[in-house]
Design an enzyme around this catalytic site. Sequence first.
Site, PDB file in Angstrom:
ATOM      1  N   TRP A   1       0.710  -1.064  -0.236  1.00 15.57           N
ATOM      2  CA  TRP A   1       0.064   0.004  -0.105  1.00 15.57           C
ATOM      3  C   TRP A   1       0.935   1.163  -0.085  1.00 15.57           C
ATOM      4  CZ3 TRP A   1      -0.481   3.849   3.854  1.00 15.57           C
ATOM      5  CH2 TRP A   1      -1.393   5.032   3.548  1.00 15.57           C
TER       6      TRP A   1
ATOM      7  N   ASP B   1     -15.239   9.384   0.159  1.00 12.43           N
ATOM      8  CA  ASP B   1     -16.101   8.479   0.910  1.00 12.43           C
ATOM      9  C   ASP B   1     -16.640   9.102   1.987  1.00 12.43           C
ATOM     10  OD1 ASP B   1     -16.593   6.536   2.603  1.00 12.43           O
ATOM     11  OD2 ASP B   1     -14.503   5.590   2.680  1.00 12.43           O
TER      12      ASP B   1
ATOM     13  N   ARG C   1     -10.096  -3.625   6.868  1.00 11.40           N
ATOM     14  CA  ARG C   1     -10.854  -2.121   7.131  1.00 11.40           C
ATOM     15  C   ARG C   1     -11.975  -2.291   7.503  1.00 11.40           C
ATOM     16  NH1 ARG C   1     -11.853   3.027   3.233  1.00 11.40           N
ATOM     17  NH2 ARG C   1     -10.721   4.520   4.237  1.00 11.40           N
TER      18      ARG C   1
ATOM     19  N   LYS D   1     -15.808   7.491  -8.974  1.00 12.91           N
ATOM     20  CA  LYS D   1     -14.387   6.797  -8.493  1.00 12.91           C
ATOM     21  C   LYS D   1     -14.936   5.490  -7.682  1.00 12.91           C
ATOM     22  CE  LYS D   1     -10.625   7.448  -5.138  1.00 12.91           C
ATOM     23  NZ  LYS D   1     -10.221   8.533  -3.902  1.00 12.91           N
ATOM     24  N   TRP D   2     -14.571   4.525  -8.570  1.00 12.59           N
ATOM     25  CA  TRP D   2     -14.944   3.216  -8.030  1.00 12.59           C
ATOM     26  C   TRP D   2     -13.976   2.480  -7.378  1.00 12.59           C
ATOM     27  CZ3 TRP D   2     -19.053  -0.361 -10.539  1.00 12.59           C
ATOM     28  CH2 TRP D   2     -19.001  -1.792 -10.104  1.00 12.59           C
ATOM     29  N   ASP D   3     -14.103   2.377  -6.012  1.00 15.01           N
ATOM     30  CA  ASP D   3     -13.050   1.990  -5.083  1.00 15.01           C
ATOM     31  C   ASP D   3     -13.049   0.520  -4.680  1.00 15.01           C
ATOM     32  OD1 ASP D   3     -10.731   2.119  -3.437  1.00 15.01           O
ATOM     33  OD2 ASP D   3     -11.528   4.002  -2.526  1.00 15.01           O
TER      34      ASP D   3
ATOM     35  N   CYS E   1      -9.885   2.278  -8.802  1.00 12.65           N
ATOM     36  CA  CYS E   1      -9.125   2.632  -7.381  1.00 12.65           C
ATOM     37  C   CYS E   1      -9.146   1.336  -6.863  1.00 12.65           C
ATOM     38  CB  CYS E   1      -9.621   3.842  -6.726  1.00 12.65           C
ATOM     39  SG  CYS E   1      -9.064   4.289  -5.320  1.00 12.65           S
TER      40      CYS E   1
ATOM     41  N   ASP F   1      -2.521   5.720  -3.142  1.00  9.16           N
ATOM     42  CA  ASP F   1      -2.557   6.669  -2.151  1.00  9.16           C
ATOM     43  C   ASP F   1      -1.728   7.636  -1.622  1.00  9.16           C
ATOM     44  OD1 ASP F   1      -5.491   6.137  -1.878  1.00  9.16           O
ATOM     45  OD2 ASP F   1      -5.414   4.604  -0.315  1.00  9.16           O
TER      46      ASP F   1
HETATM   47  C1  GLA Z   1      -9.290   4.492  -0.782  1.00  8.51           C
HETATM   48  C2  GLA Z   1      -8.670   5.257  -1.716  1.00  8.51           C
HETATM   49  C3  GLA Z   1      -8.617   6.859  -1.386  1.00  8.51           C
HETATM   50  C4  GLA Z   1      -9.991   7.188  -0.633  1.00  8.51           C
HETATM   51  C5  GLA Z   1     -10.347   6.135   0.718  1.00  8.51           C
HETATM   52  C6  GLA Z   1     -11.705   6.445   1.181  1.00  8.51           C
HETATM   53  O1  GLA Z   1      -8.066   4.380   0.139  1.00  8.51           O
HETATM   54  O2  GLA Z   1      -7.886   4.833  -2.666  1.00  8.51           O
HETATM   55  O3  GLA Z   1      -8.526   7.597  -2.423  1.00  8.51           O
HETATM   56  O4  GLA Z   1     -11.272   7.079  -1.818  1.00  8.51           O
HETATM   57  O5  GLA Z   1     -10.298   4.749   0.028  1.00  8.51           O
HETATM   58  O6  GLA Z   1     -12.141   5.539   2.211  1.00  8.51           O
END
Ligand code: GLA
Length: 736
Positions: free
Chosen positions: A199, A367, A443, A476-478, A526, A548
């Site tokens: 990470w 988020d 998480r 933004k699809w995380d 993402c 990140d």
């Molecule tokens: C991930 C993404 C971040 C942000 C957080 C939100 O870590 O990479 O850019 O969007 O989630 O919880």
Amino acid sequence: MNITYNEQNRIFKLDTAKTSYCIGIVDEENFIGHVYYGRKLADDNLVYLMRTEEAPFVPSKNNRDRTSFLDAFPMEYTGNGLGDYREGTLSVKTKNGHTAVSLSYVSHRIYDGKPVLEGLPATFGTEAECKTLELLCEDSVLQLQVVLLYTVFNDTDVITRSVKIVNQGKDALYLTRVLSACIDMDNDDYEMITMHGSWARERAIQVRPIMKGKQGVSSVRGESSHQEHPFMAWKKSTTTQESGEIYGMHFIYSGNFMAQIELTQFDSMRALIGIHPENFCWKLESGESFQAPEAVCVYSAEGIGGMTRTLHNLYRKHLIRGEYKDKKRPILINNWEATYFEFNTQKLLDIARQASRLGIEMLVMDDGWFGCRDDDNTSLGDWKVNEKKIDGGLKYLVEEVNKLGMKFGIWFEPEMISPDSDLYREHPDWAIAVPGRTGSLARNQYVLDLTRKEVRDHIFDMVASVLHSANIEYVKWDMNRQLSDLGSCGLPADRQGELFHRQVLAVYELQDRLTKEFPHLLLENCSGGGARFDPGMLYYSPQIWCSDDADAIERLSIQEGTAMIYPLSTMGAHVADCPNHTVGRVTPFETRGYVALAGTFGYELDVTKIPEADRNMIPEQVAMYHKYNDLVREGDYYRIASYRENHFYDCYEVVSQDKKEALVTYIQVLNRPNYHSRRIRIPGLAPDQMYVIENAADWPEIRQTKYSGEALQYAGINVPALWGDFKGRLMHLVQV
Ligand code: GLA
């Protein structure tokens, strides 16, 4: 580009502009052997290269010592269990528990164009742009057909490969390993390039010698991962950025993978890439087929940079789709590092107002806008706007942002479910879990079982209804955790081994539906930063959040690794706050802008709170983005120097296709005393044309003269030391 078959020699030859790839059919068993891959050859009579009789103890034309033959023969696509003891591409388990499989050529087809791979991302091209070879082979004992697919393109030096397995027998069987490509060749003192990380430090390039035995990269995490990358290359130790031979294999897939080189007793190499066989077991009923994802093979005699530019062109032209494929992306400001979970309508509008005055074009609400999500303990799956925070509602917020002349974007994490959510309380069985076992949280969340249609439909409807409720132009699809505790209530016992792959197929299906229902949407993928930065996701989204870690100096090596195989237009990169939230480093605002310019460009900070001097620099950076982004997106990329290697500075360049202009980014990470200026060679320009450095008016040592493209490439220029650490300069070269 061309594909031919020489019937007399039984040799297929696949040509791109600069490379050839040859496949031969040998012996009465019709084994399909790999003959040659490399520099383009006119000759198609390479049958003499086939080693059918050389291996120790081998009279190959009969079965007296078949295992020795099989253990040395360069296979195009291997079977299993019959004497090729190298790791292979295909394994099965029959109803009787047998695992042997052996493939022989049956027939072939050569045609213009390229078929779609059902349910999977893959490169594409028109009938004029590409040609395909379909090799049909079979195991007659199992009545298993294997179709090997090869495509060549007219404008890029790659060969793409994929494999389809068809069960023509009357009984079901299990596929326990289906890799996508194998290249067997002699070792020629190669060394291997792979990418590793974690990470916040994704895709660090690593070069290592190839030793006897097996070496490679893989993921069994359910995604392509922060840790290793579905790519490998092998090159001569003398190969540099701009010269020498290199081969690469890249996997168009977003789940478990392996990419491995095995160096054998005979000093030959077997390179494999495909879905990782661990925990993979796919039941194939009679009449059913299984399509393996696509692999990209690339060869360049023009160094690492040659491979890089080939892959960039392939992905820009033949993988990325949609409205933003060739379009400049809006400069966005994302509120994650600005506010984390603490925001409301007022706060977002304050940021948007300030941002719009500075020329920023889109606000992205990250988020925390849904359910009761004030921290990361809750609400994933409850995709309903939290009107306590978003007072006035989402439509109102979006309209106010639009009134400022800005677009609006939003964050989702559709694949996840929080144990503390209405969704989980209603459907605890919708999480991936092993019954009777306490699942591992990551998480504070579980992964939704998307292999179940009702789960996919529910999630899609929730996401779509939010997107229909207001003028939302970006998502933004995380995806913020890796898979564990593999178990699905929707699959029978003998299909649990399909879960990993089915989950990836489900993500593809969802993103496909999303991009069809919202064709104008800009989608950015993402995964906890850049854990799912892979060619599979690029098929659905033209850009992916790189990491990140937005610290300008950490980003140098993250972006170096990423840009080695992905176009700059795909790299999500932002100017973030300082001290940096990941490493605490303070870098000049200007330098942060230069580094983010190599990607999609945007901001990740509270623009109302940063120092005024920094804020005042934003309009200049915005102008810089508009001036250079066409060049950055469309140009040819050259890596000039690597901070990872030299520990002092980083330097890279993009050159326009017509060679009329180029942009060189020079980042001096550390200044050192008593150094004279640094000589930098600038490749890729027209040797017989003259260039000026158009933006060096304040830089007397550089601005002085006109330079020839040839001198810039072979002699270079002297770049003087910049005062201080973490400093940078852009050099814009323009043909005169
Ligand atoms: C991930 C993404 C971040 C942000 C957080 C939100 O870590 O990479 O850019 O969007 O989630 O919880």
